[in-house]
Write an enzyme that holds these catalytic residues in place. Structure first.
Site, short mmCIF file in Angstrom:
data_model
loop_
_atom_site.label_atom_id
_atom_site.label_comp_id
_atom_site.label_asym_id
_atom_site.label_seq_id
_atom_site.Cartn_x
_atom_site.Cartn_y
_atom_site.Cartn_z
N GLN A 251 0.84 -1.29 -0.01
CA GLN A 251 0.17 -0.10 0.17
C GLN A 251 0.90 1.24 0.08
O GLN A 251 0.30 2.32 -0.50
CB GLN A 251 -0.90 0.03 1.24
CG GLN A 251 -1.97 -1.08 1.16
CD GLN A 251 -2.92 -0.87 -0.17
OE1 GLN A 251 -3.59 0.03 -0.44
NE2 GLN A 251 -2.78 -1.80 -1.10
N HIS A 254 1.32 3.57 -3.10
CA HIS A 254 0.38 4.46 -3.62
C HIS A 254 0.78 5.74 -3.84
O HIS A 254 0.48 6.61 -5.01
CB HIS A 254 -0.91 4.47 -2.78
CG HIS A 254 -1.87 3.56 -3.03
ND1 HIS A 254 -2.82 3.71 -4.04
CD2 HIS A 254 -2.31 2.49 -2.55
CE1 HIS A 254 -3.60 2.76 -4.12
NE2 HIS A 254 -3.32 1.91 -3.09
N GLU A 319 -8.29 3.36 6.86
CA GLU A 319 -8.94 2.98 5.72
C GLU A 319 -8.82 1.36 5.33
O GLU A 319 -9.80 0.87 5.22
CB GLU A 319 -8.35 3.45 4.36
CG GLU A 319 -8.91 3.26 2.93
CD GLU A 319 -8.23 4.04 1.82
OE1 GLU A 319 -8.91 3.89 0.96
OE2 GLU A 319 -7.09 4.25 2.02
N HIS A 320 -7.63 0.88 5.29
CA HIS A 320 -7.59 -0.74 5.29
C HIS A 320 -6.94 -1.22 6.58
O HIS A 320 -5.92 -0.78 6.87
CB HIS A 320 -6.72 -1.01 4.09
CG HIS A 320 -6.95 -0.33 2.73
ND1 HIS A 320 -6.11 0.71 2.13
CD2 HIS A 320 -8.08 -0.58 1.84
CE1 HIS A 320 -6.86 1.21 1.13
NE2 HIS A 320 -7.70 0.36 0.82
N ASP A 353 -8.68 -3.91 -3.44
CA ASP A 353 -8.46 -3.05 -4.25
C ASP A 353 -8.79 -3.50 -5.57
O ASP A 353 -9.24 -2.39 -6.60
CB ASP A 353 -6.73 -2.54 -4.18
CG ASP A 353 -6.51 -1.76 -3.09
OD1 ASP A 353 -7.51 -1.08 -2.45
OD2 ASP A 353 -5.40 -1.17 -2.73
N HIS A 413 -48.47 26.29 12.14
CA HIS A 413 -48.37 24.67 11.92
C HIS A 413 -49.47 23.92 12.94
O HIS A 413 -50.19 23.03 12.52
CB HIS A 413 -47.32 24.27 12.93
CG HIS A 413 -45.90 24.29 11.83
ND1 HIS A 413 -45.45 25.58 11.57
CD2 HIS A 413 -45.01 23.42 11.43
CE1 HIS A 413 -44.07 25.35 10.58
NE2 HIS A 413 -44.19 23.92 10.54
#
Length: 437
Positions: A251, A254, A319-320, A353, A413
């Site tokens: 990862q 990236h 995230e992961h 992914d 109302h």
């Protein structure tokens, strides 16, 4: 034993970007596109991507040429990945049910689940044209039933990326555009002379794309505001350092600011993984990227108990989260803050992914504390309705409503309730008064 940090990443203060500069740049581009439409998009595309075609929208012939340029094996692999995404999205869609229930005699409440009218799915270019992002956006929106799906991705080396275009087309995109960045998001969200605006924009992107989605949210819907990819590896000594290091660097490639964290209850595994990362970086072709992320954003954390590991993982809210322990389901049953879990050494984040079927557009920056990732439900509006079927029910609800409006001092109302009590309950309620209890 207290939690130990064998390696720290940069602090939030050290790693913060010049958010003000990004914000101001994006605001200027959005304003320009809103005012000048296609002319602004063309100028910005020429400036940022050196790309100024006669039309940003690809013709059927251009799309077909991209598809033909791929081998049958490549096309089959794309179709396989899309089938996995489609199958899981379909299962999710089937879990979303319309509701209608009679809550009181004569009072019927319900909700309907309806897809949004139109969606733009953005696929970033950058270092790696993310073919899989086309599956995640287009296929999922298609399963949700969105009637108009448009897509955009920047040119790569002066032309559309064939694999990305093929994935968009095979996924079911109705319109495919080759442009990128803030100008693409603005054109699709706001519309131009040649592009009808959409109701929603989804997909990852760089800091400028994320900021554009942030500023446009409200005028359009978005999936989430995605920052740099993040990974957390949770491991015990049932796995080795090579496995941990591989999943961390998988990862980290990236980008230059990708947090990659090891959380373990084995001091020896922690030390061995640091050594193994350095070994792999010497032979990894993308080490110039992954190495920077590891140097600046990598962290190694040693905890004592499983409870401490869960607490620390929930604090990180990655995230992961790759779990490689003797009992990975312990983390499934106890963790609360994560984008997606990858349970056991046999799976990994790359599966998610690229191909396994779950969606890879996931929350970053601790957003996992309050949201999940992109899924078929993001493209669906759940809208309520109500029916009152009898005079008695209308008068009953009206009497309660009348008195509750009086508590708030909302006289008009209250009169909406009172008129129904008079007509359907045949009670004499003076104008502006509350129905007596």
């Amino acid at each position: 034993m207290a939690i130990q940090y064998l390696k720290h990443g940069r602090s939030a203060e050290e790693s913060s970007q010049d958010a003000a500069k990004v914000r101001d740049t994006v605001t200027g581009i959005l304003t320009d596109v809103a005012k000048r439409g296609d002319d602004a998009v063309l100028e910005l595309s020429q400036k940022f991507d050196n790309w100024a075609p006669e039309s940003f929208r690809l013709s059927e012939d251009e799309i077909a040429a991209c598809v033909r340029s791929l081998s049958q094996g490549q096309l089959d692999d794309i179709k396989f990945a899309q089938a996995q995404v489609r199958n899981f999205a379909q299962a999710q869609r089937e879990s979303i049910r319309d509701v209608e229930v009679e809550t009181l005699p004569g009072v019927v409440l319900g909700h309907k689940n309806m897809p949004v009218d139109s969606v733009a799915c953005y696929v970033p270019g950058g270092k790696f044209p993310l073919v899989a992002s086309a599956h995640m956006g287009v296929v999922t929106a298609k399963v949700a039933g969105v009637p108009r799906i448009i897509t955009a991705s920047p040119p790569v080396q002066g032309k559309p990326n064939p694999a990305v275009i093929a994935a968009m087309h095979l996924g079911g995109a109705d319109e495919i555009y080759t442009f990128g960045g803030v100008q693409a998001i603005a054109a699709m969200a706001l519309g131009t002379q040649t592009i009808d605006p959409v109701a929603m924009v989804v997909g990852p992107g760089n800091a400028f794309v994320a900021e554009a989605k942030r500023q446009l949210f409200g005028r359009i819907g978005i999936d989430l505001i995605a920052g740099p990819s993040e990974t957390l590896v949770i491991a015990d000594d049932s796995v080795d350092a090579e496995m941990c290091a591989t999943d961390l660097l998988g990862q980290a490639e990236h980008g230059f600011n990708t947090p990659a964290i090891l959380l373990t209850n084995s001091l020896q595994l922690a030390k061995d993984t640091i050594t193994e990362v350095e070994r792999i970086l010497k032979i990894l072709p993308t080490a110039n990227t992954a190495g920077v992320s590891w140097r600046d954003y990598g962290a190694v954390i040693v905890a004592d108990t499983l409870e401490e590991m869960v607490a620390e993982a929930d604090r990180i809210a990655s995230e992961h989260v790759q779990v490689m322990t003797r009992d990975p389901d312990y983390f499934l049953n106890n963790m609360k803050n994560y984008g997606a879990l990858f349970l056991g050494a046999r799976t990994n984040v790359a599966f998610g992914d690229k191909v396994i079927g779950t969606n890879h557009t996931l929350p970053t920056g601790k957003a996992a504390r309050y949201t999940g990732g992109l899924w078929v439900g993001k493209f669906i509006k759940t809208c309520t309705y109500q029916k009152v079927l009898t005079d008695e029910a209308s008068a009953l609800i009206g009497s309660y409503c009348s008195r509750l409006c009086a508590i708030e001092g909302m006289i008009a109302h209250g009169e909406q309730a009172n008129i129904r009590v008079r007509r359907y309950g045949h009670q004499d309620v003076p104008y502006g008064s509350a129905v007596p209890a």
